[in-house]
Design a protein around this motif. Structure first.
Motif, mmCIF file in Angstrom:
data_model
loop_
_atom_site.group_PDB
_atom_site.id
_atom_site.type_symbol
_atom_site.label_atom_id
_atom_site.label_comp_id
_atom_site.label_asym_id
_atom_site.label_seq_id
_atom_site.Cartn_x
_atom_site.Cartn_y
_atom_site.Cartn_z
ATOM 1 N N ALA A 58 -2.249 12.524 -27.108
ATOM 2 C CA ALA A 58 -3.624 12.683 -27.129
ATOM 3 C C ALA A 58 -4.250 11.549 -26.418
ATOM 4 N N ASP A 59 -3.714 10.343 -26.230
ATOM 5 C CA ASP A 59 -4.006 9.494 -25.473
ATOM 6 C C ASP A 59 -3.824 9.677 -24.057
ATOM 7 N N ASP A 60 -2.407 10.237 -23.732
ATOM 8 C CA ASP A 60 -2.535 10.933 -22.217
ATOM 9 C C ASP A 60 -3.482 11.769 -21.976
ATOM 10 N N HIS A 61 -3.892 12.490 -22.669
ATOM 11 C CA HIS A 61 -4.814 13.502 -22.468
ATOM 12 C C HIS A 61 -6.314 13.066 -22.289
ATOM 13 N N ASP A 62 -6.667 11.854 -23.008
ATOM 14 C CA ASP A 62 -7.937 11.384 -22.900
ATOM 15 C C ASP A 62 -7.895 10.624 -21.225
ATOM 16 N N ASP A 63 -6.591 10.134 -20.869
ATOM 17 C CA ASP A 63 -6.534 9.385 -19.478
ATOM 18 C C ASP A 63 -6.826 10.578 -18.219
ATOM 19 N N HIS A 64 -6.610 11.729 -18.582
ATOM 20 C CA HIS A 64 -6.692 12.733 -17.602
ATOM 21 C C HIS A 64 -8.159 13.402 -17.583
ATOM 22 N N ASP A 65 -9.070 12.615 -16.813
ATOM 23 C CA ASP A 65 -10.338 13.383 -17.050
ATOM 24 C C ASP A 65 -11.074 13.780 -15.652
ATOM 25 N N ALA A 66 -10.096 13.867 -14.652
ATOM 26 C CA ALA A 66 -10.657 14.445 -13.302
ATOM 27 C C ALA A 66 -9.238 15.257 -12.839
ATOM 28 N N ASN A 67 -9.541 16.289 -12.106
ATOM 29 C CA ASN A 67 -8.543 17.058 -11.253
ATOM 30 C C ASN A 67 -7.998 16.196 -10.075
ATOM 31 N N SER A 68 -6.969 16.233 -10.078
ATOM 32 C CA SER A 68 -6.333 15.460 -8.618
ATOM 33 C C SER A 68 -6.979 16.234 -7.369
ATOM 34 N N PRO A 69 -7.326 15.639 -6.270
ATOM 35 C CA PRO A 69 -7.947 16.377 -5.164
ATOM 36 C C PRO A 69 -6.858 17.405 -4.448
ATOM 37 N N ALA A 70 -7.447 18.661 -4.227
ATOM 38 C CA ALA A 70 -6.124 19.315 -3.452
ATOM 39 C C ALA A 70 -6.834 19.432 -1.877
ATOM 40 N N ALA A 71 -5.896 19.646 -0.999
ATOM 41 C CA ALA A 71 -6.302 19.527 0.461
ATOM 42 C C ALA A 71 -6.819 20.996 0.602
ATOM 43 N N GLU B 21 4.773 11.524 -12.492
ATOM 44 C CA GLU B 21 5.322 10.836 -11.147
ATOM 45 C C GLU B 21 4.779 11.378 -9.916
ATOM 46 N N LEU B 22 4.060 12.313 -9.656
ATOM 47 C CA LEU B 22 3.133 12.743 -8.699
ATOM 48 C C LEU B 22 1.819 12.543 -8.843
ATOM 49 N N GLU B 23 1.489 11.956 -9.846
ATOM 50 C CA GLU B 23 -0.046 11.810 -10.342
ATOM 51 C C GLU B 23 -0.922 12.787 -10.233
ATOM 52 N N LEU B 24 -0.404 13.900 -10.583
ATOM 53 C CA LEU B 24 -1.035 15.155 -10.417
ATOM 54 C C LEU B 24 -1.612 15.486 -12.090
ATOM 55 N N HIS B 25 -3.035 15.875 -11.984
ATOM 56 C CA HIS B 25 -3.586 16.455 -13.066
ATOM 57 C C HIS B 25 -4.687 17.397 -12.883
ATOM 58 N N VAL B 26 -4.392 18.478 -13.518
ATOM 59 C CA VAL B 26 -5.412 19.562 -13.772
ATOM 60 C C VAL B 26 -6.040 19.679 -14.999
ATOM 61 N N VAL B 27 -7.336 19.199 -14.954
ATOM 62 C CA VAL B 27 -8.191 19.018 -16.059
ATOM 63 C C VAL B 27 -7.994 20.187 -17.098
ATOM 64 N N ALA B 28 -8.203 19.942 -18.369
ATOM 65 C CA ALA B 28 -8.192 21.021 -19.446
ATOM 66 C C ALA B 28 -9.018 22.095 -19.115
ATOM 67 N N ALA B 29 -8.677 23.210 -19.162
ATOM 68 C CA ALA B 29 -9.393 24.457 -19.078
ATOM 69 C C ALA B 29 -9.426 25.012 -20.508
#
Length: 144
Positions: free
Chosen positions: A39-52, A97-105
């Motif tokens: 849950a803490d990890d989930h809270d830290d991920h509040d924005a999508n990682s930008p895509a080229a 490791e790649l600092e990738l996050h796709v926010v919760a859908a």
């Protein structure tokens, strides 16, 4: 007469143990469960990682504590956009490791986030919604 007394002794011990007055608030804050950590990890991920803009899009379906596909292969240095479709409940997509996050859908929604893997290797992706990773919602990213 002795039998009723023998039965009362164990009951008195159990009652004393239950009323022992342990103060649970004094336990250290480092005592967290796996679900609380997720849950803490989930809270830290509040924005999508930008895509080229020219990233290759890989569609990933999230449902029933599984990803489809559960193995993704990309080339080192390739720009990738993960388009996550949540089919049954809220899900997200994380590669630490790649600092990738796709926010919760939420159910029926899509979300997109991007990354570029700098070198060959194998990485674990997972859903950080509380309880999902613990239920086996993980996959493998293979970078060639």
């Amino acid at each position: 007469m002795r039998r009723p007394l023998l039965l009362l002794v164990p009951l008195a011990l159990v009652a004393a143990g239950c009323a022992g007055g342990h103060d649970m608030s004094s336990m250290g804050s480092s005592d967290t469960t796996e679900a609380e950590a997720e849950a803490d990890d989930h809270d830290d991920h509040d924005a999508n990682s930008p895509a080229a803009d020219d990233a290759r899009t890989i569609e990933v379906a999230a449902t029933s504590f599984e990803f489809d596909p559960d193995t993704i292969e990309v080339d080192a240095g390739e720009d990738i956009a993960i388009e996550l479709a949540a089919e049954d409940a809220e899900h997200d997509f994380v590669i630490d490791e790649l600092e990738l996050h796709v926010v919760a859908a939420d159910k029926g929604e899509r979300a997109t986030g991007g990354f570029t893997a700098p070198s060959a290797g194998t990485y674990t992706f997972y859903c950080s919604v509380a309880g999902h990773r613990g239920a086996g919602m993980e996959g493998t990213l293979v970078v060639r």
